[in-house]
Design a protein around this motif. Structure first.
Motif, mmCIF file in Angstrom:
data_model
loop_
_atom_site.group_PDB
_atom_site.id
_atom_site.type_symbol
_atom_site.label_atom_id
_atom_site.label_comp_id
_atom_site.label_asym_id
_atom_site.label_seq_id
_atom_site.Cartn_x
_atom_site.Cartn_y
_atom_site.Cartn_z
ATOM 1 N N ASP A 81 0.866 -1.187 0.000
ATOM 2 C CA ASP A 81 0.000 0.000 0.000
ATOM 3 C C ASP A 81 0.897 1.230 0.000
ATOM 4 O OD1 ASP A 81 -1.695 2.164 0.592
ATOM 5 O OD2 ASP A 81 -2.975 0.946 1.894
ATOM 6 N N GLU A 83 0.360 4.411 -0.728
ATOM 7 C CA GLU A 83 -0.145 5.640 -0.107
ATOM 8 C C GLU A 83 -0.027 5.589 1.412
ATOM 9 O OE1 GLU A 83 -3.894 6.962 -1.660
ATOM 10 O OE2 GLU A 83 -3.215 6.697 -3.727
ATOM 11 N N PHE A 86 3.711 5.793 2.368
ATOM 12 C CA PHE A 86 4.208 7.153 2.146
ATOM 13 C C PHE A 86 3.748 8.069 3.279
ATOM 14 C CE2 PHE A 86 4.194 11.194 -0.436
ATOM 15 C CZ PHE A 86 5.556 11.239 -0.680
ATOM 16 N N GLN A 87 2.480 7.976 3.652
ATOM 17 C CA GLN A 87 1.958 8.812 4.741
ATOM 18 C C GLN A 87 2.614 8.471 6.072
ATOM 19 O OE1 GLN A 87 0.190 11.601 4.413
ATOM 20 N NE2 GLN A 87 0.398 11.171 2.220
ATOM 21 N N GLU A 96 9.271 14.534 1.736
ATOM 22 C CA GLU A 96 9.051 14.066 0.368
ATOM 23 C C GLU A 96 10.257 14.391 -0.506
ATOM 24 O OE1 GLU A 96 6.390 15.651 -3.193
ATOM 25 O OE2 GLU A 96 5.152 14.763 -1.605
ATOM 26 N N ILE A 100 4.258 10.457 -4.970
ATOM 27 C CA ILE A 100 3.704 9.218 -5.506
ATOM 28 C C ILE A 100 3.492 9.434 -6.998
ATOM 29 C CG2 ILE A 100 1.712 7.667 -5.507
ATOM 30 C CD1 ILE A 100 1.432 8.235 -2.495
#
Length: 140
Positions: A81, A83, A86-87, A96, A100
């Motif tokens: 997953d 997303e 990344f979060q 960052e 994405i």
């Protein structure tokens, strides 16, 4: 001939903080720490399906001329997953580096390959990727 990923090493000025950060991210403690007594100079974690090695090394041992910040190479770790991962990285203080990004499709939701990367709090680039080829190979 290259036969497969063996170890990736990230540099850190504060080894104790880096060890704690990666232990929290990976949800596992390092299996190898040197020296055994005193502040660590090198720690290593086993990560993922093939138990790849992620090492943290005190920046004092970096080669002469090594860049102190993010470099030109991004090694991507497969995630299921992208997303959520990344979060999580951003919530843990990573910044960052690349957003994405869908690779080969108009939408990140339908893309075969999706990548992102962050700079960890210690100045290293950490890449993440959703890669169906990885899952296909794992299934064999």
């Amino acid at each position: 001939m290259l036969r497969g990923f063996a170890t990736i090493t990230y540099w850190a000025d504060d080894m104790e903080a880096a060890t704690r950060w990666y232990a929290e991210l990976l949800e596992v403690e390092p299996y190898f720490v040197r020296p055994i007594e005193g502040p660590p100079a090198y720690v290593e974690f086993r990560v993922g399906d093939s138990q790849a090695e992620l090492g943290l090394k005190d920046r004092r041992y970096a080669p002469a001329g090594a860049a102190p910040g993010p470099g030109g190479v991004v090694m991507y770790w497969h995630v299921d997953d992208i997303e959520a991962t990344f979060q999580k990285l951003l919530s843990m203080g990573a910044k960052e580096y690349q957003p994405i990004t869908s690779r080969g499709s108009e939408s990140a939701m339908t893309a075969e390959f999706v990548t992102a990367s962050v700079v960890d709090p210690f100045g290293n680039v950490l890449g993440i990727m959703y890669n169906p080829h990885y899952l296909e190979m794992l299934g064999r």
